[in-house]
Scaffold this motif. Sequence first.
Motif, short mmCIF file in Angstrom:
data_model
loop_
_atom_site.label_atom_id
_atom_site.label_comp_id
_atom_site.label_asym_id
_atom_site.label_seq_id
_atom_site.Cartn_x
_atom_site.Cartn_y
_atom_site.Cartn_z
N UNK A 7 -6.45 14.90 4.34
CA UNK A 7 -7.44 14.09 3.62
C UNK A 7 -7.74 12.81 4.39
N UNK A 8 -8.36 12.90 5.56
CA UNK A 8 -8.61 11.70 6.37
C UNK A 8 -9.44 10.65 5.64
N UNK A 9 -10.29 11.06 4.72
CA UNK A 9 -11.09 10.08 3.98
C UNK A 9 -10.19 9.16 3.15
N UNK A 10 -9.07 9.67 2.65
CA UNK A 10 -8.14 8.82 1.91
C UNK A 10 -7.53 7.76 2.83
N UNK A 11 -7.27 8.13 4.08
CA UNK A 11 -6.75 7.15 5.04
C UNK A 11 -7.79 6.06 5.27
N UNK A 12 -9.06 6.42 5.32
CA UNK A 12 -10.13 5.42 5.46
C UNK A 12 -10.18 4.55 4.20
N UNK A 13 -9.99 5.14 3.03
CA UNK A 13 -9.98 4.37 1.78
C UNK A 13 -8.83 3.37 1.77
#
Length: 159
Positions: free
Chosen positions: A114-120
């Motif tokens: 879930x790379x988007x969670x890392x961005x979040x």
Amino acid sequence: QKKVVVCDLDPVAVRHMLSFMYTGVVDPKLQTESEAMALLEAAHRYDVASLVDICVSMLSGWLTEENVADYLMLAEHAELMNFRQTCLEFITSSHSCLAEVQTTMAFSRLAEKRPQLAVDILAKAIPPAKRTKSADEWAVRELCNVMRKTTEWDNDHYR
């Protein structure tokens, strides 16, 4: 005699859920993280909102640097926005906490799945002044650099 077959759920969690539905009380024997997560899964699947809230409350009290990334993925998957926010706030509560979370296997899984969670997480830790496409691209590049330095993560396939 009629039977109801429940697949893909922990049988003990289903028994706890049914007990809760009849009594309104969570079994006091429910004491471990894995039991609470299994019960949350059952309660979420059968839309027992009050039990979901109780499980989220229990899990929120058990947040650690080791498990918070897994909890964040669970919160995102189950669309539990308050729990998601609690996890993000825990992770970004201090630089040392964020650094410790980044060293965990759970964070490595999060970065991979879930790379988007890392961005979040990055956006919560360092809120952008103004979001533009180039700022988002910069944030993703910076996050990839941080993850490359702190984990075994390789983002070549995300470029």
